[in-house]
Design a protein around this motif. Structure first.
Motif, PDB file in Angstrom:
ATOM      1  N   UNK A 471      20.239 -12.258 -36.889  1.00  0.00           N
ATOM      2  CA  UNK A 471      21.499 -12.761 -36.351  1.00  0.00           C
ATOM      3  C   UNK A 471      21.533 -12.569 -34.852  1.00  0.00           C
ATOM      4  N   UNK A 472      22.224 -13.481 -34.185  1.00  0.00           N
ATOM      5  CA  UNK A 472      22.366 -13.397 -32.736  1.00  0.00           C
ATOM      6  C   UNK A 472      23.338 -12.280 -32.405  1.00  0.00           C
ATOM      7  N   UNK A 473      22.883 -11.385 -31.527  1.00  0.00           N
ATOM      8  CA  UNK A 473      23.730 -10.299 -31.025  1.00  0.00           C
ATOM      9  C   UNK A 473      23.550 -10.258 -29.509  1.00  0.00           C
ATOM     10  N   UNK A 474      24.446 -10.904 -28.792  1.00  0.00           N
ATOM     11  CA  UNK A 474      24.305 -11.001 -27.348  1.00  0.00           C
ATOM     12  C   UNK A 474      23.165 -11.922 -26.980  1.00  0.00           C
ATOM     13  N   UNK A 475      22.164 -11.394 -26.263  1.00  0.00           N
ATOM     14  CA  UNK A 475      21.012 -12.193 -25.860  1.00  0.00           C
ATOM     15  C   UNK A 475      19.780 -11.833 -26.679  1.00  0.00           C
ATOM     16  N   UNK A 499      15.979 -13.212 -26.918  1.00  0.00           N
ATOM     17  CA  UNK A 499      15.856 -14.656 -27.109  1.00  0.00           C
ATOM     18  C   UNK A 499      14.909 -15.290 -26.116  1.00  0.00           C
ATOM     19  N   UNK A 500      14.577 -14.546 -25.048  1.00  0.00           N
ATOM     20  CA  UNK A 500      13.658 -15.102 -24.047  1.00  0.00           C
ATOM     21  C   UNK A 500      12.201 -14.990 -24.475  1.00  0.00           C
ATOM     22  N   UNK A 509      16.147 -20.832 -32.555  1.00  0.00           N
ATOM     23  CA  UNK A 509      17.529 -20.597 -32.114  1.00  0.00           C
ATOM     24  C   UNK A 509      17.791 -21.307 -30.780  1.00  0.00           C
ATOM     25  N   UNK A 510      16.830 -21.207 -29.857  1.00  0.00           N
ATOM     26  CA  UNK A 510      17.048 -21.826 -28.539  1.00  0.00           C
ATOM     27  C   UNK A 510      17.138 -23.346 -28.629  1.00  0.00           C
ATOM     28  N   UNK A 511      16.239 -23.950 -29.405  1.00  0.00           N
ATOM     29  CA  UNK A 511      16.210 -25.422 -29.495  1.00  0.00           C
ATOM     30  C   UNK A 511      17.120 -25.964 -30.580  1.00  0.00           C
ATOM     31  N   UNK A 554      23.946 -18.935 -34.779  1.00  0.00           N
ATOM     32  CA  UNK A 554      24.351 -17.567 -35.106  1.00  0.00           C
ATOM     33  C   UNK A 554      23.170 -16.741 -35.588  1.00  0.00           C
ATOM     34  N   UNK A 555      22.007 -17.372 -35.764  1.00  0.00           N
ATOM     35  CA  UNK A 555      20.857 -16.604 -36.217  1.00  0.00           C
ATOM     36  C   UNK A 555      19.720 -17.511 -36.636  1.00  0.00           C
ATOM     37  N   UNK A 556      18.745 -16.906 -37.318  1.00  0.00           N
ATOM     38  CA  UNK A 556      17.563 -17.632 -37.785  1.00  0.00           C
ATOM     39  C   UNK A 556      17.203 -17.127 -39.172  1.00  0.00           C
ATOM     40  N   UNK A 557      16.845 -18.071 -40.039  1.00  0.00           N
ATOM     41  CA  UNK A 557      16.399 -17.768 -41.405  1.00  0.00           C
ATOM     42  C   UNK A 557      14.929 -18.143 -41.504  1.00  0.00           C
TER      43      UNK A 557
END
Length: 983
Positions: A471-475, A499-500, A509-511, A554-557
Motif C-alpha cells: 500500500x502507498x504510504x507517503x512516498x 516509489x522512486x 503504481x507510478x504509471x 493506493x497500492x500494488x497487488x
C-alpha cells in the motif's frame, strides 16, 4: 545376356516383381469401375503377366444347359472368339473344367480348329470364385506350355480380384447415357401404347430345364413385341445390359441357393437399340424334396423413375454432404460421392439394408430409423461412426416409398461446440468466482481479511501460488500482506520501498498500468538488480497490478506463478477487473482499520487505565474486544472507593456495537461516578441511571451491576439491571452464583430495583462479568456459567500458591490478573463464533479488624460534644495517634454540636483506623448540611468550613435511619506504616 536385362535400358524387373507390380496396380484402381472395365482390365493384365496371345472372360448363367457366356475378350480374332461364345456344362474345355473343379486348369490346344496356334500353345483358365459361389472364368491363350507355379498364383490372385469386383457390382447409379436411351427411337404405335398402359409383367422360370414363360406385359417392358416367343433363360439374359449381368446373375444364384426372395434392378438393352431400367422380384418354389424347382415373379419398368432419380442424382451426386436413398425395406438405392467416402464403394452398398453395412453398425441406428418411419416425422440425431470414430449428423426424412438420409460430418463442429461449451463453463466459473469474490470482499472488514480472501479465491482461478500486497504510504510502498511465500523470503524483502526505486511494483503504481513478466529471463532483462531477491521466492512469472481507487493509486497487488506463463488478453482483462475490486476492498479495509483503531483507542480511553487499590478489596479486570472486524462494544467495569473504606464494584454493557455505544458507555460511567460520589444506595443509583438511559432514546439499552462492599460488616449490597449474577468464590473453594433478581436492562426497566445483601467471608472472590464471557451462538448462558464455576474452583484451590492473597497485595493483584486472562481464554469463544465483547472484574475481599473500629452512642444533649472529645482522646491514645488528637477533637466537637443544634438523635460516633483516620457522626435527620460563607459580623456558620479545612476530604452519606457526616485525615507516615489492622 540374362533374360532379365536389356541393353541400354538398365536392369529390368524380374517376373515376380513384374507380377507383384501388376497386382498393386489393380489394387489401386477405383472401386466404382464398371463391370466391363473391370473384366477388361483383368484380361489385359492376365495376358501380359502370362505372356499369352489373348484372353477371354466368361460369366455363368444359372440353370442353363450352356452355363458360360463370353462377356469380354482381348487380343483374339473375332473368328476365334465366336467359337467360345457359349460353353456347355459337359464341354471338355479349360473354362468349363475350371468352373467345375473350382481350380486352375491348363489344357493344350487341339489341332482343330485352332490350327493357326503355335505348338505348345494351350488355354489356361481360373474360376471367378466368391463366398456365394462361382461367377465365371478367366482364360488366357498361352504359347509356351503350362504356366509356372508363380504365374498360376498370379492368375489366381488376378481372378480373385476380378471376382470381388464383380460380386459387389451394382447397377451404375448414373442415369442412362444419351447413346443408350432415346425415347424418340421407339417405334411402333402398338408398343408405345403398351409401354404407357402396362406397368407390371409376370414370369415363370423352370430351374431344372431353363425354360421360361413371360407374359406380354413382360415382353413389352423388355421392348419385345407381344406374342414373340422367348422360350429359354439364355435367350432372355441376352437382353440384360453387359455391365449389369454379373450383378443379376449373382442375385439369382443367391436366391436359388438360399431359398430367399429375389430382388434386383438392372438395365435392359431393347431390340430397337434403347436402354431402359427394370426391377424384377421373384420367389423360389420348392419341390416335394425341398429342392428349388421353379422361380416365379414380377417385373416392372423403372426407366422413368430412374430418369427422375438421375436428374436429381446429378444434382446430389456432388453434394458436400453424404446423401442416400432407401426403399421401403431400408435397402439402399442411391448414394452420392460423399456417402461413398463415408460408407464404402457404391457397388457394395446397393440393395443392402442400411444398418447391416459394417461401417454403419452403430448402436440404436435401426431403432431410430424405424421409429422415424413409423411416425412419418423427419428426425435428426448425431451418431459416432464405429470405423472412423468420427461424428455424423443423420437427417432422416421418411417417405411413402422409402427414406432419404443426409450425412453431415459434425466432428469438427462438435469439437468446436465442446470447446465453446468448455469456454462458456470456464467463463461461468470465472464469473461465479468473481461473484463469490465480490461477496466475500464485501464482508471483509480488515486488511488481513482481504488478503486471505484474495489468496483463497483469486490464486486458484489462475493457478497462481503467490500473492503480495503493498500500500502507498507517503512516498513509499509498505507491505500490507502476503501469501504463498516463505519466512526467509519475507525477511529478505524490504518492508518499505520508495516509489522512486526502479522496480515492477513501483513502476505499476507510478504509471498506473499493469506490469506482466512472463519468465525469469524477462525479469532479469528488465530488472537485473532485483532478480536475485525475486527468484528466491521460487516464482517464474508475475503480474503486478496497480490498485486504483477514485483515480488515485493506493497500492500494488503482485500475483506470482510457479512456472513461466503467457498472459492472454482474457487473463489480462480479468486480472485488471479483479484488481479494481481488490483495490476497493483494500481501501475499505484501510479506512475500517483506521476507524477501528480510533474506536478502540476511544474505548480504552473511556475504560479505567488502572484500578484503584482500596483497603477493602484487591481487584483486577480485563476487557476482551469482539472478534476482529466487529465494531467496538460498550462493556465497562469500575472499582470506586467510597466513604468508611467501603468500595463500589461496577460492571455494565451498553447493548450494540459502534462508536455511539462506546460514547454512551463513557457517559454512563461518568454519571455513575457522580452518583457514587453522592453515596446513593445501589437501588437509587440504578434508578437515576435508568432515567439517563431512557432520555437517550428508544434504541439505547444498557445492563449494569452495582455492588457496595463494607469491610467493617463483611456485607455486600447488590442491585442489578439485566446483568448475569456474580460468582462468589469462598476461601474453601466453593463457587456459587448470587441469587440476584435480574431486573430488566436500563432504558427498559421500571424502578424501584430490588437489592440483595450478602455476607461475604473474608478473602473471598467476587467475580463480576458481562454476558459476552459466558454466552455465544454455540453455548447458552447456563452452560457458560457452569464452565466458569469449574474454572474458578480450580483457581481457588491454587490460592495458597505463590501469588495468592497470603503473600501480599501486589502479588495477589498479579495473580488475579492471570485469573482474568485464564477465564477469558477458557470462556470466550473462538473467532467466528461470537461477535460480542466481554469484560470480567475479579475482587478479593478484605475485612477490617475489630480493634480498628470504635463506636459510641451519644446523648441528645450539649454534653455530648464533651463526651465525644473524651472518647476521641482515649482511643487515639490507644492507637498511638496522639498527633491527631487536637484536630480530631475539634472536628468531632463541631459535628456533634451541629447535630445538637440542627438535627435529632439518635447520635453515634464512629472512628475507623485504616489507611486514614475516618471519623463519622450519625444522626436521625435527613437534613443536608451546607457549607455557607459567614460574614464578619456572624457569630456562627463557620463549623463546616472549619471541618473542611481540617480534614483531607469529607462528605455526607444517607442511610435508612438518617445520615452520616464523615471526614478523613491522613495518618502520620510512621503510624501508616505501623497500621496493620487492615488485612
Amino acid at each position: 545376356m540374362s533374360t532379365q536385362e536389356m541393353p541400354g535400358h538398365g536392369t529390368a524387373l524380374g517376373p515376380d516383381q513384374a507380377e507383384l507390380s501388376r497386382i498393386r496396380l489393380l489394387m489401386s484402381t477405383r472401386s466404382d469401375q464398371s463391370h466391363t472395365d473391370s473384366l477388361r482390365l483383368a484380361l489385359h493384365q492376365a495376358v501380359a503377366g502370362l505372356g499369352g496371345l489373348g484372353g477371354m472372360a466368361h460369366l455363368r448363367v444359372p440353370s442353363d444347359d450352356r452355363p458360360l457366356r463370353l462377356m469380354a475378350t482381348t487380343g483374339l480374332p473375332r473368328e476365334f472368339a465366336q467359337q467360345w461364345e457359349t460353353l456347355g456344362w459337359h464341354d471338355d474345355v479349360a473354362p468349363v473344367r475350371a468352373l467345375r473343379e473350382k481350380k486352375f486348369v491348363w489344357l493344350a490346344a487341339v489341332p482343330e480348329p485352332q490350327r493357326w496356334l503355335p505348338p505348345r500353345s494351350g488355354i489356361a483358365a481360373v474360376p471367378l470364385l466368391t463366398d456365394d459361389g462361382s461367377l465365371g472364368t478367366l482364360s488366357v491363350v498361352t504359347v509356351a506350355g503350362p504356366p509356372s507355379g508363380t504365374r498360376r498364383a498370379f492368375l489366381t490372385t488376378l481372378a480373385h480380384w476380378a471376382a470381388q469386383r464383380l460380386a459387389h457390382a451394382a447397377p451404375t447409379p448414373a442415369g442412362p447415357s444419351p447413346t443408350w436411351w432415346n425415347e424418340d427411337q421407339v417405334t411402333g404405335t402398338r408398343l408405345q401404347e403398351a409401354l404407357k398402359a402396362v406397368r407390371v409383367g409376370s414370369w415363370d422360370w423352370d430351374l431344372r430345364t431353363g425354360d421360361g414363360v413371360w407374359d406380354d406385359a413382360t415382353l413389352i417392358i423388355f421392348g419385345i413385341e407381344p406374342g414373340t416367343r422367348v422360350g429359354r433363360i439364355d435367350e432372355f439374359v441376352e437382353y440384360v445390359h453387359p455391365e449389369d449381368l454379373p450383378h443379376v446373375v449373382s442375385a439369382l444364384e443367391r436366391a436359388v441357393r438360399e431359398h430367399t426372395p429375389h430382388s434386383v434392378e438392372y438395365r435392359v438393352c431393347r431390340p430397337d437399340g434403347t436402354v431402359g431400367w427394370v426391377e424384377a422380384r421373384g420367389q423360389v418354389m420348392l419341390d416335394d424334396a425341398g429342392e428349388p424347382a421353379r422361380m416365379v415373379g414380377t417385373v416392372w419398368d423403372t426407366t422413368h423413375k430412374r430418369m427422375a432419380l438421375d436428374a436429381v442424382g446429378r444434382s446430389l451426386r456432388h453434394l458436400s454432404d453424404g446423401f442416400l436413398t432407401t426403399d421401403a425395406d431400408w435397402r439402399i438405392e442411391f448414394v452420392n460421392l460423399q456417402a461413398e467416402t463415408i460408407l464404402g464403394p457404391a457397388q457394395e452398398l446397393f440393395s443392402r439394408v442400411l444398418w447391416d453395412i459394417p461401417s454403419v453398425r452403430a448402436a440404436g441406428l435401426e431403432q431410430r430409423c424405424r421409429k422415424a418411419a413409423a411416425t412419418g416425422t423427419p428426425t435428426g440425431f448425431d451418431i459416432r461412426w464405429p470405423a472412423t470414430h468420427r461424428w455424423y449428423h443423420l437427417r432422416l426424412v421418411p417417405g411413402p416409398e422409402g427414406s432419404t438420409v443426409y450425412f453431415t460430418d459434425v466432428t469438427d463442429k462438435r469439437r468446436a461446440d465442446k470447446e465453446r461449451a468448455a469456454a462458456r463453463r470456464a467463463a461461468a466459473r470465472r464469473t461465479a468466482h468473481v461473484g463469490q469474490l465480490n461477496e466475500a470482499l464485501a464482508e471483509a472488514v480488515t486488511m488481513p481479511d482481504v488478503v486471505t480472501i484474495v489468496a483463497e479465491r483469486v490464486l486458484p482461478l489462475f493457478d497462481a501460488t503467490g500473492l503480495f500486497v503493498q500500500l502507498v504510504a507517503g512516498d513509499s510502498l509498505v507491505v500490507a500482506g502476503s501469501s504463498g511465500y516463505t519466512e526467509d523470503f519475507l525477511a529478505c524483502f524490504p518492508t518499505r520501498t520508495p516509489l522512486t526505486v526502479s522496480a515492477p511494483h513501483t513502476e505499476a503504481v507510478r504509471t498506473r498500468a499493469p506490469q506482466y513478466i512472463e519468465s525469469r529471463g524477462e525479469f532479469h532483462d528488465r530488472y537485473p538488480g532485483l532478480s536475485d531477491v525475486a527468484f528466491s521466492g521460487g516464482k517464474h512469472a508475475w503480474a503486478f497490478l496497480p490498485l486504483i481507487v477514485s483515480g488515485r493509486p493506493v497500492g500494488c497487488l503482485a500475483v506470482s506463478f510457479p512456472k513461466p506463463r503467457e498472459f492472454s488478453d482474457e487473463d489480462r482483462a480479468l486480472l485488471t477487473a479483479l484488481s479494481g475490486l481488490i483495490a476497493q476492498a483494500l481501501e475499505r479495509a484501510r479506512l475500517y482499520d483506521a476507524a477501528y483503531t480510533r474506536a478502540q483507542e476511544l474505548q480504552r480511553g473511556l475504560l479505567p487505565q488502572t484500578l484503584p487499590s482500596p483497603p477493602a478489596v484487591t481487584a483486577a479486570a480485563l476487557y476482551v474486544p469482539a472478534a476482529d472486524g466487529a465494531d467496538v462494544g460498550g462493556d465497562w467495569y469500575d472499582v470506586i472507593p467510597l466513604s468508611a473504606d467501603r468500595v463500589a464494584l461496577v460492571i455494565g454493557d451498553v447493548m450494540g456495537h459502534g462508536l455511539a455505544e462506546a460514547a454512551t458507555m463513557g457517559r454512563l460511567r461518568t454519571a455513575l461516578h457522580t452518583l457514587a460520589g453522592l453515596e446513593l444506595p445501589p437501588d437509587e443509583l440504578l434508578s437515576h441511571l435508568n432515567d439517563l438511559v431512557s432520555d437517550l432514546g428508544d434504541d439505547f439499552f444498557a445492563t449494569c451491576l452495582y455492588a457496595v462492599y463494607d469491610p467493617t460488616t463483611h456485607v455486600c449490597t447488590l442491585a442489578s439491571a439485566g446483568q448475569p449474577p456474580p460468582a462468589l468464590v469462598q476461601p474453601d473453594g466453593t463457587v456459587r452464583f448470587v441469587d440476584l433478581p435480574r431486573n430488566p436492562p436500563l432504558g427498559a426497566a421500571t424502578p424501584p430495583f430490588e437489592t440483595v445483601e450478602l455476607t461475604v467471608p473474608e478473602e473471598s472472590l467476587l467475580v463480576l462479568y458481562t454476558d459476552g464471557l459466558v454466552e455465544s451462538a454455540l453455548r447458552d448462558i447456563d452452560s457458560g456459567m457452569a464452565l466458569m464455576a469449574d474454572a474458578l474452583g480450580e483457581v481457588q484451590r491454587r490460592a495458597q500458591h505463590p501469588g495468592s492473597a497470603a503473600s501480599g497485595r501486589e502479588p495477589d493483584k498479579v495473580h488475579l490478573g492471570r485469573l482474568c486472562t485464564e477465564l477469558t481464554s477458557t470462556l470466550v469463544p473462538a473467532e467466528g463464533q461470537t461477535n460480542d465483547d466481554a469484560a470480567v472484574l475479579v475482587a478479593r475481599t478484605h475485612a477490617l479488624a475489630a480493634e480498628n473500629v470504635a463506636v459510641w452512642d451519644l446523648p441528645e444533649d450539649p454534653v455530648a460534644a464533651g463526651q465525644a472529645r473524651s472518647h476521641v482522646r482515649d482511643r487515639l491514645a490507644d492507637w498511638r495517634l496522639d498527633d491527631l488528637v487536637m484536630v480530631t477533637e475539634l472536628i468531632v466537637s463541631e459535628l456533634v454540636g451541629n447535630v445538637i443544634r440542627h438535627a435529632r438523635g439518635p447520635i453515634r460516633l464512629r472512628l475507623i483506623r485504616s489507611r486514614s483516620l475516618i471519623c463519622e457522626v450519625t444522626d436521625g435527620s435527613l437534613t443536608t448540611p451546607h457549607v455557607r460563607r459567614a460574614i464578619e459580623t456572624d457569630e456562627g456558620g463557620r463549623g463546616l468550613q472549619l471541618v473542611a479545612a481540617l480534614s483531607q476530604r469529607w462528605g455526607t452519606r444517607y442511610t435508612a435511619q438518617g445520615k452520616s457526616i464523615w471526614t478523613e485525615q491522613p495518618l502520620p507516615d510512621p503510624s501508616r506504616d505501623a497500621a496493620t489492622g487492615v488485612r
